[in-house]
Design an enzyme around this catalytic site. Structure first.
Site, PDB file in Angstrom:
ATOM      1  N   ASN A   7       0.880  -1.169   0.000  1.00 42.25           N
ATOM      2  CA  ASN A   7       0.000   0.000   0.000  1.00 42.25           C
ATOM      3  C   ASN A   7       0.910   1.210   0.000  1.00 42.25           C
ATOM      4  O   ASN A   7       1.434   1.610   1.030  1.00 42.25           O
ATOM      5  CB  ASN A   7      -0.906  -0.013   1.233  1.00 42.25           C
ATOM      6  CG  ASN A   7      -1.902   1.132   1.234  1.00 42.25           C
ATOM      7  OD1 ASN A   7      -1.808   2.066   0.438  1.00 42.25           O
ATOM      8  ND2 ASN A   7      -2.860   1.078   2.144  1.00 42.25           N
ATOM      9  N   ARG A  90      -2.500  -2.024  -3.655  1.00 36.68           N
ATOM     10  CA  ARG A  90      -3.708  -1.226  -3.464  1.00 36.68           C
ATOM     11  C   ARG A  90      -3.621  -0.036  -4.410  1.00 36.68           C
ATOM     12  O   ARG A  90      -2.664   0.738  -4.377  1.00 36.68           O
ATOM     13  CB  ARG A  90      -3.821  -0.734  -2.025  1.00 36.68           C
ATOM     14  CG  ARG A  90      -5.062   0.118  -1.819  1.00 36.68           C
ATOM     15  CD  ARG A  90      -4.956   0.987  -0.584  1.00 36.68           C
ATOM     16  NE  ARG A  90      -6.162   1.792  -0.402  1.00 36.68           N
ATOM     17  CZ  ARG A  90      -6.190   2.953   0.215  1.00 36.68           C
ATOM     18  NH1 ARG A  90      -5.085   3.473   0.712  1.00 36.68           N
ATOM     19  NH2 ARG A  90      -7.312   3.627   0.337  1.00 36.68           N
ATOM     20  N   HIS A 179     -12.945   2.967  -0.385  1.00 37.76           N
ATOM     21  CA  HIS A 179     -12.900   1.991   0.719  1.00 37.76           C
ATOM     22  C   HIS A 179     -13.523   0.667   0.290  1.00 37.76           C
ATOM     23  O   HIS A 179     -13.968  -0.122   1.136  1.00 37.76           O
ATOM     24  CB  HIS A 179     -13.644   2.501   1.967  1.00 37.76           C
ATOM     25  CG  HIS A 179     -13.061   3.738   2.565  1.00 37.76           C
ATOM     26  ND1 HIS A 179     -13.832   4.708   3.171  1.00 37.76           N
ATOM     27  CD2 HIS A 179     -11.794   4.193   2.653  1.00 37.76           C
ATOM     28  CE1 HIS A 179     -13.069   5.689   3.603  1.00 37.76           C
ATOM     29  NE2 HIS A 179     -11.821   5.396   3.297  1.00 37.76           N
ATOM     30  N   HIS A 205     -17.767   2.300   7.514  1.00 35.69           N
ATOM     31  CA  HIS A 205     -16.308   2.378   7.666  1.00 35.69           C
ATOM     32  C   HIS A 205     -15.980   3.739   8.278  1.00 35.69           C
ATOM     33  O   HIS A 205     -16.133   4.780   7.634  1.00 35.69           O
ATOM     34  CB  HIS A 205     -15.647   2.224   6.287  1.00 35.69           C
ATOM     35  CG  HIS A 205     -14.156   2.319   6.297  1.00 35.69           C
ATOM     36  ND1 HIS A 205     -13.337   1.225   6.088  1.00 35.69           N
ATOM     37  CD2 HIS A 205     -13.322   3.383   6.463  1.00 35.69           C
ATOM     38  CE1 HIS A 205     -12.073   1.617   6.141  1.00 35.69           C
ATOM     39  NE2 HIS A 205     -12.042   2.915   6.357  1.00 35.69           N
ATOM     40  N   GLY A 207     -13.074   5.939  10.072  1.00 33.94           N
ATOM     41  CA  GLY A 207     -11.688   6.195  10.442  1.00 33.94           C
ATOM     42  C   GLY A 207     -11.446   7.676  10.281  1.00 33.94           C
ATOM     43  O   GLY A 207     -12.339   8.485  10.495  1.00 33.94           O
ATOM     44  N   GLY A 209     -10.892   8.830   7.368  1.00 32.87           N
ATOM     45  CA  GLY A 209     -11.819   8.890   6.249  1.00 32.87           C
ATOM     46  C   GLY A 209     -13.003   7.996   6.572  1.00 32.87           C
ATOM     47  O   GLY A 209     -12.834   6.938   7.182  1.00 32.87           O
ATOM     48  N   ARG A 238     -12.262  16.226   6.683  1.00 24.34           N
ATOM     49  CA  ARG A 238     -13.080  16.515   5.508  1.00 24.34           C
ATOM     50  C   ARG A 238     -14.521  16.809   5.926  1.00 24.34           C
ATOM     51  O   ARG A 238     -15.067  16.159   6.810  1.00 24.34           O
ATOM     52  CB  ARG A 238     -13.036  15.342   4.521  1.00 24.34           C
ATOM     53  CG  ARG A 238     -11.745  15.265   3.740  1.00 24.34           C
ATOM     54  CD  ARG A 238     -11.625  13.962   2.972  1.00 24.34           C
ATOM     55  NE  ARG A 238     -10.935  12.938   3.744  1.00 24.34           N
ATOM     56  CZ  ARG A 238     -10.725  11.697   3.316  1.00 24.34           C
ATOM     57  NH1 ARG A 238     -11.159  11.316   2.120  1.00 24.34           N
ATOM     58  NH2 ARG A 238     -10.073  10.830   4.073  1.00 24.34           N
ATOM     59  N   ASP A 278      -8.304  13.848  16.882  1.00 24.65           N
ATOM     60  CA  ASP A 278      -8.385  12.551  17.554  1.00 24.65           C
ATOM     61  C   ASP A 278      -9.726  12.449  18.281  1.00 24.65           C
ATOM     62  O   ASP A 278     -10.023  13.232  19.179  1.00 24.65           O
ATOM     63  CB  ASP A 278      -7.231  12.398  18.549  1.00 24.65           C
ATOM     64  CG  ASP A 278      -7.103  10.966  19.073  1.00 24.65           C
ATOM     65  OD1 ASP A 278      -8.125  10.398  19.498  1.00 24.65           O
ATOM     66  OD2 ASP A 278      -5.978  10.424  19.052  1.00 24.65           O
ATOM     67  N   GLU A 329     -14.364   0.222  14.938  1.00 16.93           N
ATOM     68  CA  GLU A 329     -13.971  -0.948  15.724  1.00 16.93           C
ATOM     69  C   GLU A 329     -13.704  -0.616  17.193  1.00 16.93           C
ATOM     70  O   GLU A 329     -13.867  -1.476  18.062  1.00 16.93           O
ATOM     71  CB  GLU A 329     -12.708  -1.580  15.122  1.00 16.93           C
ATOM     72  CG  GLU A 329     -12.919  -2.159  13.719  1.00 16.93           C
ATOM     73  CD  GLU A 329     -11.602  -2.476  13.039  1.00 16.93           C
ATOM     74  OE1 GLU A 329     -10.600  -2.748  13.740  1.00 16.93           O
ATOM     75  OE2 GLU A 329     -11.549  -2.454  11.794  1.00 16.93           O
ATOM     76  N   GLU A 380      -7.772  -4.989   4.989  1.00 17.31           N
ATOM     77  CA  GLU A 380      -7.621  -4.729   3.557  1.00 17.31           C
ATOM     78  C   GLU A 380      -6.436  -5.477   2.965  1.00 17.31           C
ATOM     79  O   GLU A 380      -6.477  -5.911   1.809  1.00 17.31           O
ATOM     80  CB  GLU A 380      -7.489  -3.221   3.323  1.00 17.31           C
ATOM     81  CG  GLU A 380      -8.763  -2.465   3.668  1.00 17.31           C
ATOM     82  CD  GLU A 380      -8.600  -0.962   3.634  1.00 17.31           C
ATOM     83  OE1 GLU A 380      -8.933  -0.360   2.603  1.00 17.31           O
ATOM     84  OE2 GLU A 380      -8.138  -0.395   4.650  1.00 17.31           O
TER      85      GLU A 380
END
Length: 397
Positions: A7, A90, A179, A205, A207, A209, A238, A278, A329, A380
């Site tokens: 990656n 990736r 993703h 998903h 994270g 992102g 974002r 964070d 998670e 991934e």
């Protein structure tokens, strides 16, 4: 078969060697701060971890260092580069050209280059990783696994934007989705775990992102990210969904297009709302009464709920929702707040189980919950190795 998974980022290189089909990870690591004098190389084999600081001027030197460590007599896992039968890469953007994992040749490389403008932060780095891997592992099959491929099943009425057709067709403007490797991996895990022959699943998903996907019978039918990975859910830096008129207004009052792009992709989201990126810090400050942090969390959760409602309608029902990636998670707070008040959809979370620590797939719904709520760690790298292995196996048949 030993598969090297790469990656390649703009200044980083993540890697794993995975033995297939056993799925055993032989070694893994990360080269970060490529191009800086204080580059860092992380390498892990079993329980042994090695960290080295050295100058790594480019990706070629980085991968050479990786290969050297892999073949080291004391901590290596291979004796020569020839033992790597496949290198799975990736690649973030495959446009509408690639709907599946693909053997890399010059035509594929040229296509990835042609898509640089659609993913300027990712595709050039992914391409560089391919070129370098071809030099260092010349006997290995180079394979591209595209983040966008899983979303090529999205129907036209969902992927088109309501702009003049000739403009969108000529300039390849449409929803592509991202993703995809993660959403594919966790949705297949959920389908297998629940034993579903037919399935209606929402994969979330979360994270730095973030994205959410409506998945019917294992295929993506709608997705929150679009032409670029900028819209949809509120992310770390974002903004996610925003009225495009805001962009023109910002330009009108003096912001350049470059400044607006930087503002919306690197200075917005949770960082822009709170001054922190964070989530743990944001939650802690919200619990201590920080209104800006509490509002940001409420906005974040609200946006996810809106998409769950919309995608439940699109799917005409719902069997399960999945939380995955770093926040999905690990943040029991976000999971609980997202599921709160969704009992009308048949979603009932088990608060006790949600707060438990875990290391694998976990069910966090109440026994009577119509919709299953799962936490599935994404992988991934393993998905890339699986797809690479399956492609080469099919080629030999």
């Amino acid at each position: 078969m030993k598969v090297l998974v790469l990656n390649s980022g703009s200044s980083s290189l993540k890697f794993q060697i995975i033995e297939m089909p056993s799925e055993k990870v032989l070694c893994q690591g990360l080269v970060e701060r490529i191009g800086e004098k204080s580059s860092v190389f992380h390498y892990k084999i079993g329980n042994q971890k090695i960290t080295e600081e050295t100058e790594i001027p480019n990706h070629k030197k980085g991968l050479e260092l990786v290969a050297q460590k892999m073949m080291d007599k004391s901590v290596g896992v291979i004796q020569s580069a020839k033992e790597i039968e496949a290198v799975g890469h990736r690649v973030v953007h495959g446009g509408n050209l690639f709907s599946e994992t693909t053997l890399i040749d010059e035509n594929v490389k040229n296509a990835i280059k042609d898509l640089f403008s659609l993913a300027p932060l990712h595709n050039p780095a992914n391409y560089e990783g391919i070129v370098v891997a071809e030099e260092i592992f010349p006997n290995s099959k180079q394979i591209a696994v595209f983040d966008t491929a899983f979303h090529q099943s999205i129907p036209e009425h969902a992927y088109r934007y309501a702009i003049p057709t000739e403009i969108s067709d000529k300039n390849k403007i449409r929803l592509y989705g991202f993703h995809g490797t993660s959403h594919k991996y966790v949705s297949e895990k959920a389908i297998d775990f629940l034993g579903l022959q037919q399935s209606k699943i929402i994969s979330i998903h979360l994270g730095n992102g973030c994205s959410i996907t409506a998945i019917k019978d294992g295929k993506s039918i709608d997705h929150s990210l679009g032409f670029t990975p900028a819209n949809g859910l509120i992310m770390g830096t974002r903004s996610g969904d925003i009225d495009h008129s805001v962009i023109f207004h910002l330009e009108k009052i003096g912001y350049s297009t470059a400044e607006i792009n930087n503002l919306l992709t690197k200075k917005s989201g949770m960082l822009g709302l709170t001054g922190h990126s964070d989530l743990r810090d944001i939650i802690a400050k919200a619990e201590n009464g920080n209104r800006a942090c509490q509002l940001a969390l409420d906005m974040n959760v609200y946006r996810i709920k809106k998409y769950i409602g919309a995608y439940t309608a699109v799917l005409n029902g719902l069997d399960a929702i999945i939380f995955t990636a770093g926040i999905g998670e690990n943040s029991d707070y976000i999971r609980e707040k997202v599921c709160e008040g969704l009992d009308y959809l048949g979603i009932q979370i088990n608060t006790k189980e949600n707060h438990e620590h875990f290391s694998g797939l976990m069910s966090i719904h109440k026994t009577q919950s119509k919709v299953k709520v799962l936490v599935i760690p994404t992988n991934e790298e393993l998905e890339i190795a699986k797809q690479s292995f399956e492609l080469l196996t099919d080629c030999l048949v």
